[in-house]
Design an enzyme around this catalytic site. Structure first.
Site, PDB file in Angstrom:
ATOM      1  N   THR A 156       0.890  -1.158   0.000  1.00  0.00           N
ATOM      2  CA  THR A 156       0.000   0.000   0.000  1.00  0.00           C
ATOM      3  C   THR A 156       0.928   1.208   0.000  1.00  0.00           C
ATOM      4  O   THR A 156       2.003   1.156   0.616  1.00  0.00           O
ATOM      5  CB  THR A 156      -0.920   0.043   1.242  1.00  0.00           C
ATOM      6  OG1 THR A 156      -0.096   0.247   2.400  1.00  0.00           O
ATOM      7  CG2 THR A 156      -1.722  -1.233   1.414  1.00  0.00           C
ATOM      8  N   HIS A 157       0.544   2.239  -0.723  1.00  0.00           N
ATOM      9  CA  HIS A 157       1.425   3.404  -0.915  1.00  0.00           C
ATOM     10  C   HIS A 157       2.767   2.996  -1.520  1.00  0.00           C
ATOM     11  O   HIS A 157       3.768   3.658  -1.294  1.00  0.00           O
ATOM     12  CB  HIS A 157       1.659   4.147   0.411  1.00  0.00           C
ATOM     13  CG  HIS A 157       0.404   4.387   1.202  1.00  0.00           C
ATOM     14  ND1 HIS A 157      -0.378   5.509   1.045  1.00  0.00           N
ATOM     15  CD2 HIS A 157      -0.227   3.613   2.120  1.00  0.00           C
ATOM     16  CE1 HIS A 157      -1.419   5.430   1.858  1.00  0.00           C
ATOM     17  NE2 HIS A 157      -1.367   4.291   2.524  1.00  0.00           N
ATOM     18  N   SER A 182      17.224  -2.729 -27.029  1.00  0.00           N
ATOM     19  CA  SER A 182      17.602  -1.331 -27.145  1.00  0.00           C
ATOM     20  C   SER A 182      18.636  -1.203 -28.256  1.00  0.00           C
ATOM     21  O   SER A 182      19.499  -2.060 -28.400  1.00  0.00           O
ATOM     22  CB  SER A 182      18.186  -0.848 -25.818  1.00  0.00           C
ATOM     23  OG  SER A 182      19.008   0.276 -26.029  1.00  0.00           O
ATOM     24  N   LYS A 216      19.543  -4.661 -22.573  1.00  0.00           N
ATOM     25  CA  LYS A 216      18.148  -4.326 -22.231  1.00  0.00           C
ATOM     26  C   LYS A 216      17.137  -5.310 -22.818  1.00  0.00           C
ATOM     27  O   LYS A 216      17.291  -5.812 -23.926  1.00  0.00           O
ATOM     28  CB  LYS A 216      17.792  -2.920 -22.768  1.00  0.00           C
ATOM     29  CG  LYS A 216      18.572  -1.790 -22.171  1.00  0.00           C
ATOM     30  CD  LYS A 216      18.101  -1.355 -20.792  1.00  0.00           C
ATOM     31  CE  LYS A 216      16.706  -0.793 -20.788  1.00  0.00           C
ATOM     32  NZ  LYS A 216      16.613   0.494 -21.487  1.00  0.00           N
ATOM     33  N   GLU A 239       4.145  -1.405 -21.767  1.00  0.00           N
ATOM     34  CA  GLU A 239       4.188   0.059 -21.787  1.00  0.00           C
ATOM     35  C   GLU A 239       3.172   0.620 -22.775  1.00  0.00           C
ATOM     36  O   GLU A 239       2.508   1.630 -22.504  1.00  0.00           O
ATOM     37  CB  GLU A 239       5.600   0.537 -22.136  1.00  0.00           C
ATOM     38  CG  GLU A 239       6.598   0.232 -21.030  1.00  0.00           C
ATOM     39  CD  GLU A 239       8.019   0.531 -21.469  1.00  0.00           C
ATOM     40  OE1 GLU A 239       8.605   1.475 -20.947  1.00  0.00           O
ATOM     41  OE2 GLU A 239       8.541  -0.182 -22.343  1.00  0.00           O
TER      42      GLU A 239
END
Ligand code: ARG
Length: 476
Positions: free
Chosen positions: A159-160, A281, A287, A294
């Site tokens: 949470t948070h 990448s 990568k 996304e």
């Protein structure tokens, strides 16, 4: 005289040609071309209805119906619209003239493109709902498969974005299943809203010929007939409902994507992305980028924009049909197309993800069992307030000395509260914490296995109920 060379559906009352700038703005065929299967079907039903109303002879009705079938075949193979084809309705009318000659001119009796486009868009939407439901179910199935394998795996729940309490990883996975289940219910409701037939409303006042709207309803697979022609030609509630359902679903997928993207970072390392749904990448060789996720997160913005566009279009409109409504389809098609691209990509990306149980387990610390320690004291007779205070003191001590709760000596516990016994250390194990949460909806093992069964049962319901009830009516 109407303009026969350009095959306009209107123009008789005009003495000069339409300005090119208006034609360019007004032309919607680039967007609405894809409505053709539905426009052909509703036109065939209309030809039968006109026969029933005594407007067409049986012969004429049959000729038009068969001509429309040939038009459909041509459109299925791909037809390049002419510059003069304003919209899909004009294109189909022109092709029908090519197929059957002058009798085609009788088809537009008693109908308008206003009730026509509303009907075609509703039929398109109902089919879109069926496809969205199937794609959403495929993603939910991937979640179920993962959840089945993650029942024993423990991880932190946040949470948070702060580590809060241990949970079964299956519980986390299923926390993304139920939002999609609600989305499917909203899509089914949007489909039911779309299932009201506007055809027979004419331009705005209703058809003046005695067509059977009930037969039109049955033959086109609608579940009801609109009650008010003014409302029927301007009602786009079903588009707004579907756009909201899609925007909400896009929001849910965005949150799932965000979880996975974070969990896939080296800092978390809870999941490892596969290779079919990631990219490399051009500069940084090591990568593996979660592009599918996304793009899913990014496309939520588009879906929200489409909903906003439609609502903004509707809010200032006077009653009846207004040309602003032509753009409803841009928003509708964009949102549905996007979602139908995103859902399989997210399903694929999720399916090839591997979960790293060790990293998840390593993210759990005894300090996350602070609530359980308070519960321990409560079970021994302390009030929760007292217990909370005592555990707070222990947390202060553990933070001050840079040690986890479980690394504190028993003497610290004994000092914090007289009810602490040596068995307190058992309560600092994450397994103990989750096993105590078998309340329905909790993360305990039997609660999660009950949840999995409920999810499997929910998924066996296919929401395509609004379609498939067409009566087959033919002028024989
Ligand atoms: N292309 C139009 C639309 O999508 C069809 C309806 C046109 N109606 C009219 N009265 N000009 O809304």
């Amino acid at each position: 005289m109407s303009d026969h060379t350009s095959h306009k559906l209107w123009g008789g009352r005009f003495s000069i040609p339409t300005a090119a700038a208006l034609e360019a703005l007004n032309r919607s065929i680039g967007t609405d071309y894809r409505l053709w299967p539905f426009d052909v079907r509703l036109s065939q039903a209309w030809a039968v209805a006109l026969w029933g109303a005594g407007v067409l002879t049986l012969e004429e009705s049959k000729k038009i119906e068969r001509g429309l079938a040939r038009v459909g075949e041509r459109l299925g193979k791909g037809v390049d619209p002419l510059p003069s084809d304003e919209d899909v309705h004009t294109l189909i009318d022109r092709l029908l003239h090519e197929e059957v000659g002058d009798v085609a001119s009788k088809l537009h009796t008693g109908r308008s493109r206003n009730d026509q486009v509303a009907t075609a868009t509703r039929l398109w939407s109902m089919e879109a709902c069926t496809r969205l439901d199937a794609s959403a179910r495929a993603l939910q199935q991937v979640m179920l498969d993962h959840a089945g394998n993650l029942q024993e795996t423990l991880m932190p729940a946040y949470t948070h974005l702060q580590r809060a309490q241990p949970v079964a990883a299956a519980h986390w996975m299923l926390s993304h299943f139920w939002p999609l289940e609600r989305d499917r219910a909203r899509i089914a409701a949007a489909s039911r809203s779309a299932g009201v037939l506007p055809l027979g409303s004419g331009a705005v006042a209703g058809c003046a010929f005695p067509v059977s709207r009930v037969l039109l309803q049955g033959s086109l697979g609608f579940s009801a007939v609109s009650q008010n022609s003014i409302d029927a030609v301007g009602d786009r509630d079903f588009v707004a409902e579907l756009l909201f359902a899609v925007a909400m679903m896009a929001t849910h997928l965005s949150r799932l994507a965000e979880d996975l993207i974070i969990y896939g970072s080296s800092e978390f390392g809870f999941v490892q992305f596969g290779e079919a749904f990631t990219t490399g990448s051009s500069m940084v060789p090591q990568k593996r980028n979660p592009d599918a996720l996304e793009l899913a997160r990014g496309s939520g913005a588009r879906a929200i924009g489409d909903l906003t566009t439609l609502l903004a279009t509707l809010k200032g409109l006077p009653s009846g049909y207004n040309k602003d409504l032509q753009d409803d389809k841009r928003a509708l098609f964009d949102a549905v197309d996007t979602m139908l691209l995103v859902l399989p990509a997210v399903a694929g990306a999720l399916a090839e993800i591997r979960f790293n149980a060790d990293r998840m387990r390593a993210a759990l610390s005894s300090t996350m069992m602070a609530t359980d320690l308070a519960d321990y004291l409560v079970e021994k007779g302390a009030s929760f307030r007292d217990a909370h205070g005592a555990v707070g003191g222990l947390i202060r001590e553990s933070e001050g000395s840079g040690r986890e709760l479980g690394a504190l000596p028993f003497s610290s516990f004994a000092k914090a509260h007289e009810l602490f016994g040596e068995d307190v250390f058992e309560w600092l194990a994450p397994q103990k914490s989750t096993s105590r949460r078998n309340v329905p909806g909790g993360t305990g093992p039997s609660a999660v296995s009950g949840q999995l069964s409920a999810a499997r049962a929910a998924l066996s319901t296919v929401n395509d109920a609004a379609r498939g009830n067409e009566l087959v009516l033919r002028a024989v």
